[in-house]
Structures are given as C-alpha cells and as structure tokens.
Design a protein around this motif. Structure first.
Motif, PDB file in Angstrom:
ATOM      1  N   LEU A 119       0.821  -1.214   0.000  1.00  0.00           N
ATOM      2  CA  LEU A 119       0.000   0.000   0.000  1.00  0.00           C
ATOM      3  C   LEU A 119       0.852   1.260   0.000  1.00  0.00           C
ATOM      4  O   LEU A 119       0.416   2.323  -0.455  1.00  0.00           O
ATOM      5  N   SER A 120       2.068   1.149   0.507  1.00  0.00           N
ATOM      6  CA  SER A 120       2.931   2.335   0.606  1.00  0.00           C
ATOM      7  C   SER A 120       3.563   2.726  -0.724  1.00  0.00           C
ATOM      8  O   SER A 120       4.108   3.822  -0.852  1.00  0.00           O
ATOM      9  N   PHE A 121       3.524   1.844  -1.723  1.00  0.00           N
ATOM     10  CA  PHE A 121       4.257   2.088  -2.966  1.00  0.00           C
ATOM     11  C   PHE A 121       3.995   3.463  -3.575  1.00  0.00           C
ATOM     12  O   PHE A 121       4.935   4.188  -3.912  1.00  0.00           O
ATOM     13  N   PRO A 122       2.728   3.884  -3.770  1.00  0.00           N
ATOM     14  CA  PRO A 122       2.527   5.192  -4.403  1.00  0.00           C
ATOM     15  C   PRO A 122       3.043   6.356  -3.552  1.00  0.00           C
ATOM     16  O   PRO A 122       3.513   7.366  -4.096  1.00  0.00           O
ATOM     17  N   PHE A 123       2.990   6.226  -2.238  1.00  0.00           N
ATOM     18  CA  PHE A 123       3.465   7.304  -1.375  1.00  0.00           C
ATOM     19  C   PHE A 123       4.992   7.391  -1.396  1.00  0.00           C
ATOM     20  O   PHE A 123       5.563   8.482  -1.320  1.00  0.00           O
ATOM     21  N   VAL A 124       5.649   6.249  -1.517  1.00  0.00           N
ATOM     22  CA  VAL A 124       7.106   6.257  -1.683  1.00  0.00           C
ATOM     23  C   VAL A 124       7.473   6.941  -3.001  1.00  0.00           C
ATOM     24  O   VAL A 124       8.440   7.714  -3.071  1.00  0.00           O
ATOM     25  N   GLU A 125       6.691   6.675  -4.047  1.00  0.00           N
ATOM     26  CA  GLU A 125       6.946   7.339  -5.330  1.00  0.00           C
ATOM     27  C   GLU A 125       6.742   8.844  -5.218  1.00  0.00           C
ATOM     28  O   GLU A 125       7.501   9.623  -5.799  1.00  0.00           O
ATOM     29  N   GLU A 126       5.725   9.262  -4.477  1.00  0.00           N
ATOM     30  CA  GLU A 126       5.496  10.696  -4.292  1.00  0.00           C
ATOM     31  C   GLU A 126       6.691  11.347  -3.604  1.00  0.00           C
ATOM     32  O   GLU A 126       7.097  12.464  -3.967  1.00  0.00           O
ATOM     33  N   LEU A 127       7.278  10.664  -2.629  1.00  0.00           N
ATOM     34  CA  LEU A 127       8.419  11.232  -1.914  1.00  0.00           C
ATOM     35  C   LEU A 127       9.648  11.368  -2.806  1.00  0.00           C
ATOM     36  O   LEU A 127      10.505  12.216  -2.543  1.00  0.00           O
ATOM     37  N   LYS A 128       9.750  10.562  -3.834  1.00  0.00           N
ATOM     38  CA  LYS A 128      10.853  10.726  -4.781  1.00  0.00           C
ATOM     39  C   LYS A 128      10.710  12.040  -5.545  1.00  0.00           C
ATOM     40  O   LYS A 128      11.710  12.651  -5.929  1.00  0.00           O
ATOM     41  N   LEU A 129       9.471  12.481  -5.741  1.00  0.00           N
ATOM     42  CA  LEU A 129       9.220  13.738  -6.449  1.00  0.00           C
ATOM     43  C   LEU A 129       9.252  14.925  -5.504  1.00  0.00           C
ATOM     44  O   LEU A 129       9.728  15.999  -5.856  1.00  0.00           O
ATOM     45  N   ASN A 130       8.725  14.730  -4.311  1.00  0.00           N
ATOM     46  CA  ASN A 130       8.619  15.816  -3.332  1.00  0.00           C
ATOM     47  C   ASN A 130       8.931  15.248  -1.952  1.00  0.00           C
ATOM     48  O   ASN A 130       8.036  14.800  -1.237  1.00  0.00           O
ATOM     49  N   PRO A 131      10.202  15.245  -1.557  1.00  0.00           N
ATOM     50  CA  PRO A 131      10.611  14.619  -0.291  1.00  0.00           C
ATOM     51  C   PRO A 131       9.987  15.230   0.957  1.00  0.00           C
ATOM     52  O   PRO A 131      10.061  14.615   2.024  1.00  0.00           O
ATOM     53  N   THR A 132       9.395  16.396   0.836  1.00  0.00           N
ATOM     54  CA  THR A 132       8.796  17.038   2.015  1.00  0.00           C
ATOM     55  C   THR A 132       7.279  16.918   2.034  1.00  0.00           C
ATOM     56  O   THR A 132       6.628  17.548   2.882  1.00  0.00           O
ATOM     57  N   ASN A 133       6.697  16.153   1.145  1.00  0.00           N
ATOM     58  CA  ASN A 133       5.247  16.019   1.092  1.00  0.00           C
ATOM     59  C   ASN A 133       4.730  15.408   2.390  1.00  0.00           C
ATOM     60  O   ASN A 133       4.978  14.231   2.691  1.00  0.00           O
ATOM     61  N   ALA A 134       4.012  16.195   3.165  1.00  0.00           N
ATOM     62  CA  ALA A 134       3.596  15.773   4.504  1.00  0.00           C
ATOM     63  C   ALA A 134       2.648  14.581   4.458  1.00  0.00           C
ATOM     64  O   ALA A 134       2.728  13.678   5.299  1.00  0.00           O
ATOM     65  N   GLY A 135       1.740  14.564   3.489  1.00  0.00           N
ATOM     66  CA  GLY A 135       0.802  13.458   3.396  1.00  0.00           C
ATOM     67  C   GLY A 135       1.485  12.143   3.086  1.00  0.00           C
ATOM     68  O   GLY A 135       1.146  11.101   3.653  1.00  0.00           O
ATOM     69  N   ALA A 136       2.450  12.185   2.176  1.00  0.00           N
ATOM     70  CA  ALA A 136       3.179  10.962   1.825  1.00  0.00           C
ATOM     71  C   ALA A 136       4.033  10.482   2.990  1.00  0.00           C
ATOM     72  O   ALA A 136       4.127   9.273   3.251  1.00  0.00           O
ATOM     73  N   ILE A 137       4.657  11.430   3.693  1.00  0.00           N
ATOM     74  CA  ILE A 137       5.457  11.067   4.868  1.00  0.00           C
ATOM     75  C   ILE A 137       4.576  10.403   5.918  1.00  0.00           C
ATOM     76  O   ILE A 137       4.933   9.362   6.502  1.00  0.00           O
ATOM     77  N   GLN A 138       3.409  10.979   6.152  1.00  0.00           N
ATOM     78  CA  GLN A 138       2.488  10.414   7.143  1.00  0.00           C
ATOM     79  C   GLN A 138       2.073   9.002   6.739  1.00  0.00           C
ATOM     80  O   GLN A 138       2.020   8.101   7.584  1.00  0.00           O
ATOM     81  N   ALA A 139       1.771   8.793   5.456  1.00  0.00           N
ATOM     82  CA  ALA A 139       1.329   7.481   4.994  1.00  0.00           C
ATOM     83  C   ALA A 139       2.429   6.438   5.161  1.00  0.00           C
ATOM     84  O   ALA A 139       2.187   5.341   5.679  1.00  0.00           O
ATOM     85  N   VAL A 140       3.640   6.765   4.726  1.00  0.00           N
ATOM     86  CA  VAL A 140       4.751   5.814   4.829  1.00  0.00           C
ATOM     87  C   VAL A 140       5.004   5.450   6.289  1.00  0.00           C
ATOM     88  O   VAL A 140       5.174   4.274   6.633  1.00  0.00           O
ATOM     89  N   ASN A 141       5.024   6.445   7.151  1.00  0.00           N
ATOM     90  CA  ASN A 141       5.289   6.167   8.566  1.00  0.00           C
ATOM     91  C   ASN A 141       4.164   5.348   9.208  1.00  0.00           C
ATOM     92  O   ASN A 141       4.416   4.455  10.031  1.00  0.00           O
ATOM     93  N   ALA A 142       2.929   5.635   8.817  1.00  0.00           N
ATOM     94  CA  ALA A 142       1.806   4.882   9.371  1.00  0.00           C
ATOM     95  C   ALA A 142       1.868   3.419   8.957  1.00  0.00           C
ATOM     96  O   ALA A 142       1.689   2.504   9.779  1.00  0.00           O
TER      97      ALA A 142
END
Length: 410
Positions: A119-142
């Motif tokens: 489930l984390s795959f798309p959020f990890v991809e988002e972080l490659k584009l925008n490492p500070t994206n708060a939503g993606a960081i929250q998802a990966v950590n959760a």
C-alpha cells in the motif's frame, strides 16, 4: 589493456543485443490506463474476469493490491519524465495523486496485515518527487508502524497472516513489504525499523531457502520459542515445490534489501535465488505458476514481470560493484558471466511474456496471470503483473539499455 570503463560503456549500449519486446512501449499502455483511471469510483482493480475480452474486477480499497494502480500511474508519470518529447499529454501525476488519496483512510484502519508495504508504494513514489510532502510522509510512517507492530523479537520476523498463537506464519512475499521500514527509518531516524527489516531478512534467508536456493512459500514458527514447526505452501503445487512468484519475490526482495543496506549476504541470496529461477526457465520462457507443477499447467505472467524487475535491479547493482568484483569476489561460486547477463535474462523473460500474453483487447495489458491456482483463480490479467511490466520498461530506459521509443499509433 582492456579498460573496465570501456566494458561498462559497452554494457550501457547493450540494447542492440537485448532483444527488447516492442510491447513494453506500446501506445496501448497509455490508452488502457487512461480508460481505467479516468474516474475514481472508490474501488481498485485486482484481476480480470474470464470474459472475452476480459474486464477488470473491482474491489474495495481495503485490500493488499490497492496500491498498484496508483503506483502504475506514477510509473507512467516517470515515463513522461524520462521521455518528455514523447509525452502522451495525460497528466498522470494528478491521476496518481487522486487514486492515492483513496488509500489514506487505510493509514488508521485496514485489514491488509503484512501487505501494508505494498500500500505504501505510491506514497514512496510521491516522496521521490517531493521529499517534504507531509501526506506521503504520514502514509509511509503509518504503514511502517503497522508492519513493525507485527514483529515478534523471539521469532525475529514480522507476522504474515493472522493465525492464532502459538502459530506464527511468515511467507516469502513479505520480503517485498520490508522496504517501507527502510524508507520510514530514513525519514524518522528510527533505527528500530531498520533493525526489524534486517532481522526478518536474516531469518528468512535461513529458514525459507533450500540448499539449491529454491524457496518455501510459508514457514510456520512457534511464537513463544521461535522454533520452526513446519515448511509448507499455500499457493504453490506442493510443500516441497517452488512456487514461481514466491521465487520472484525472493529475487527482487533480497536485491532491494542489498540496495538498502549494502550487506553482502543479501546480494549473495539474491544471486542464488536468481540463478535457481533461471536454471528452471524453459527455452520458451513459458513460466508455469509452479516450477514443479506437472504439465499441463497454467503460466503466471506476474511472476515473470516481478522476476524481470528483480533481475534488472541485480544487473544495476552489479554494475555499481564493477565487473572486476563480479568475477573475482564470487562468494557463491556462480558461473562467470558478463555484467549484463541478468539484464539479458530479464528481457528474454519479458519477450517470452509478450509472445504469450500481450492482449490488446483486454482491459489489462497481459493475460495468463495466476492469482491463486489452488483457489481456482488463474488465466486472468493481474494489476501487479501490469505494474511490473511498465516498471521494467522504465528501468530499461533509466539504465541506458534502450533509448526513448518512438510513439506509434495504436
């Protein structure tokens, strides 16, 4: 003297000999995914029906495969970035983010268990584009914390399925879920997440692998003592057979963990798993769902595309080590090969897959997937088989094996 630099230069131009299937870059990829992702209706495709032509069957988000469609849309955005002059004009990034948003409720409540890593795959991809994206960081950590809560320090692994204690099941598939622990550890500095992933990888390489480097699907532990109680299968042909998708997860999972840690033992394990896979590969590249299943047996194209990506990653890792190390520091005593051999084999598998299963009239890209043969679910398109098909095409461009293809009309 022949230069190692020259050797690597020749390797990067190896697309002439790789025999890449044109369908990796077919315009049908764009048109099919454009139709599939046009409107978000709250459900995600997992596999197709058996109609002619086959149609996607849609499932509620709370399932292990729901991250693959948005991850696929990120891969199409990546392809536009790799080949901007050949853009299809579709805003794949907006679509990827839109479909990822449907997974956000799963951060706080889901029934996915160990597969939160997928489930984390798309959020990890988002972080490659925008490492500070708060939503993606929250998802990966959760999702990482979800997986970490499944860790048993006595067993040394994260629990796969929810069998009651003292039974503690671990499946080879779980190697692919460990990546979310590494990503979250890097984001937070929480080294415990890193250590959990390493522990799981170490236990799995000890207890899931046979002497010939084939793998068991399921290992049962005693949750109190940590002892192995049995080694069986759930989706393979027999307890002592080699389920091909499980072997693919092993190749890709250990190659990725070596990439994350640099620990030689993981590279050795990935190499061993890859060589077993290739030693069982028929000349036709027709991959049975289980290497030991008697004929006639259905194929599994998802195993083929997963393994191809694992082999491409292995090729990339070995190039980074250098040809000299590859030939001189061979701890498994594997046959000496040119550096690009794993990539060659990966593209041969992709070509065999295209010959067997490229399906222009289906909603999926590929046919002949086997979701779960013992459960009677096979001869379908599979969302993760298609995802890894597109990802392999991107990797071949990124690694310099092929130039950006010329767009053709469908």
């Amino acid at each position: 003297m022949f230069s190692w630099i020259v050797a690597l230069t020749l390797l990067v131009s190896a697309s002439v000999v790789l025999g890449l299937p044109e369908n990796l870059y077919s315009p049908l990829i764009s048109s099919k995914l454009a139709a599939t992702s046009a409107t978000y209706l709250g459900k995600y495709p997992q596999y197709t029906d058996h109609a002619s032509p086959a149609q996607w069957i849609w499932f509620n988000p709370d399932g292990w495969t729901s991250g693959f469609l948005p991850a696929t849309l990120y891969e199409l955005h990546t392809r536009q970035s790799l080949c901007p002059e050949q853009s299809d004009g579709i805003d794949w990034l907006s679509r990827a983010r839109n479909w990822s948003a449907g997974l956000v409720p799963l951060e706080t409540a889901n029934h996915v268990g160990h597969d939160v890593g997928f489930l984390s795959f798309p959020f990890v991809e988002e972080l490659k584009l925008n490492p500070t994206n708060a939503g993606a960081i929250q998802a990966v950590n959760a999702f990482a914390n979800d997986l970490a809560r499944r860790f048993n320090p006595v067993v040394g692994c994260t629990r796969s399925w929810d069998s009651p204690d003292p039974d503690f099941e671990v499946i080879i598939d779980n190697m692919m879920n460990l990546d979310v622990l590494f990503v979250s550890s890097q984001l937070t500095g929480n080294t415990t997440l890193h250590d959990i992933a390493v522990s799981h990888a170490d236990k799995t390489r000890i207890n899931h692998f046979r002497p010939d480097n084939s793998t068991y699907h399921v290992v049962h532990y005693n949750s109190v003592t940590g002892a192995v109680t049995s080694r069986v299968t759930a989706q393979g042909y027999a307890n002592n057979s080699t389920w091909t998708r499980g072997q693919s997860w092993a190749i890709y999972g250990y190659a990725n963990i070596y990439h994350r840690t640099g620990f030689q033992r993981y590279l050795d394990t990935a190499r061993g798993a890859a060589n077993l896979y290739l030693s069982r590969l028929p000349a036709s590249q027709f991959l049975r769902w289980d290497f030991d299943a008697p004929a006639p047996a259905p194929a599994d194209t998802s195993s083929a595309t997963i393994a191809s990506n694992g082999l491409l990653l292995l090729s990339q890792l070995e190039r980074s080590l250098g040809m000299k190390e590859r030939l001189q520091n061979n701890s498994l005593c594997l046959p000496s090969r040119d550096l690009h051999d794993f990539a060659d084999y990966g593209t041969q598998i992709l070509q065999g897959t295209a010959n067997l299963a490229w399906s222009p009239t289906w909603q999926s890209l590929l046919s002949n997937g086997t979701v779960n043969k013992p459960a009677g679910n096979y001869l379908t398109g599979i969302v993760y088989g298609d995802y890894y098909w597109i990802k392999a095409g991107n990797e071949l461009i990124r690694q310099g094996y092929v130039a950006c293809p010329q767009l053709k009309k469908p």
